[in-house]
Design a protein around this motif. Structure first.
Motif, PDB file in Angstrom:
ATOM      1  N   ILE A  47      35.098  13.039  -1.356  1.00 23.32           N
ATOM      2  CA  ILE A  47      33.923  12.655  -0.677  1.00 23.32           C
ATOM      3  C   ILE A  47      33.163  11.943  -1.775  1.00 23.32           C
ATOM      4  O   ILE A  47      33.047  12.320  -2.965  1.00 23.32           O
ATOM      5  N   ARG A  60      22.014  12.842  -3.326  1.00 23.26           N
ATOM      6  CA  ARG A  60      23.438  13.260  -3.562  1.00 23.26           C
ATOM      7  C   ARG A  60      23.660  14.558  -3.118  1.00 23.26           C
ATOM      8  O   ARG A  60      25.034  14.556  -2.513  1.00 23.26           O
ATOM      9  N   CYS A 115      26.578  14.660  -0.062  1.00 23.64           N
ATOM     10  CA  CYS A 115      27.742  15.501  -0.347  1.00 23.64           C
ATOM     11  C   CYS A 115      28.224  16.371   0.799  1.00 23.64           C
ATOM     12  O   CYS A 115      29.101  16.878   1.355  1.00 23.64           O
ATOM     13  N   ASP A 160      24.626  18.868  -8.812  1.00 24.85           N
ATOM     14  CA  ASP A 160      25.732  19.208  -9.563  1.00 24.85           C
ATOM     15  C   ASP A 160      25.720  20.301 -10.608  1.00 24.85           C
ATOM     16  O   ASP A 160      26.531  21.183 -10.658  1.00 24.85           O
ATOM     17  N   GLY A 217      28.440  16.243 -12.430  1.00 24.36           N
ATOM     18  CA  GLY A 217      29.392  15.545 -11.222  1.00 24.36           C
ATOM     19  C   GLY A 217      30.159  14.397 -11.698  1.00 24.36           C
ATOM     20  O   GLY A 217      31.023  14.038 -10.744  1.00 24.36           O
ATOM     21  N   PHE A 222      34.917  15.771  -5.124  1.00 22.46           N
ATOM     22  CA  PHE A 222      33.457  15.020  -5.170  1.00 22.46           C
ATOM     23  C   PHE A 222      33.516  13.748  -6.083  1.00 22.46           C
ATOM     24  O   PHE A 222      33.581  14.148  -7.419  1.00 22.46           O
TER      25      PHE A 222
END
Length: 236
Positions: free
Chosen positions: A16, A69, A73, A169, A144, A87
């Protein structure tokens, strides 16, 4: 705990990629992930308010979501079916041995989440130190841009990413660490992804590190991520 059927196969994976806008550089990242992993799914998630759109590469699914984000996600996860999720930031590139590292990690049923170690696409002593520290898991060394690998059932159990524009993240990793049992540990894979150093080049190597540290401290002290994101965008 029994492993999820097929989960040790790196092909049983959804990659992703959230992005601000699909462009040639993002398409390059998609192609590289396709060649390296041959995953079950690749999903690129653009903000719904992007005006000019580039068609996604063949074999890649395109999804739209509200900008942010964490939100993007989560939308990518809802569009996927694979038992494991990776991710990948749109400026992060996988190593040649990524498939082997992912397969070895997912073969262990005790693994819930892992990420790669980090390197930058520019040499600098401060970046080298930051990259070296990424082999350790902590709130200050796991982010992340290292490529989060997580089993879908664990992702669902912790509620996924918060719908935040920044530090989503950090929060996902914190939620995983709050779990009970061996899956609360975030494993660092024995290979590195490469990410862009452009934000450090623009902001100044030391100044950008200090800004990041101050923002983290304010986040841990309770400053809303939306406020921190607005301040970050003003400095871009």
């Amino acid at each position: 705990m029994r492993p999820t059927p097929g989960a040790a196969d790196p092909a049983a994976l959804a990659v992703i990629i959230p992005t601000r806008q699909l462009d040639a550089s993002v398409c390059s990242a998609i192609h590289q992930a396709q060649r390296t992993l041959r995953p079950q799914e690749i999903i690129v998630v653009e903000p719904a308010d992007v005006q000019t759109r580039m068609p996604p590469p063949p074999g890649c699914r395109h999804v739209q979501a509200l900008r942010g984000r964490g939100t993007q996600c989560n939308a990518g996860v809802r569009a996927s079916t694979a038992p494991a999720l990776l991710f990948l930031h749109d400026d992060t590139r996988l190593p040649a041995d990524a498939a082997r590292a992912i397969a070895a990690a997912l073969a262990d049923p005790a693994l819930g989440m892992a990420c790669f170690r980090l390197r930058f696409d520019r040499r600098h002593p401060l970046l080298a130190l930051y990259a070296w520290c990424s082999r350790f898991d902590s709130a200050w060394t796991t982010f992340g841009d290292q490529g989060y690998l997580i089993r879908r059932d664990l992702f669902d159990a912790v509620g996924g990413f918060p719908d935040w524009p920044l530090f989503e993240d950090v929060e996902l990793a914190r939620r995983v660490r709050r779990q009970h049992g061996p899956r609360r540990r975030i494993r660092k894979l024995p290979t590195t992804v490469t990410t862009s150093a452009v934000r450090f080049e623009r902001g100044g190597m030391l100044r950008q590190q200090l800004r990041n540290a101050v923002a983290m401290l304010r986040f841990f002290a309770g400053t809303p991520p939306a406020r921190l994101a607005m301040e970050y965008e003003r400095r871009r």
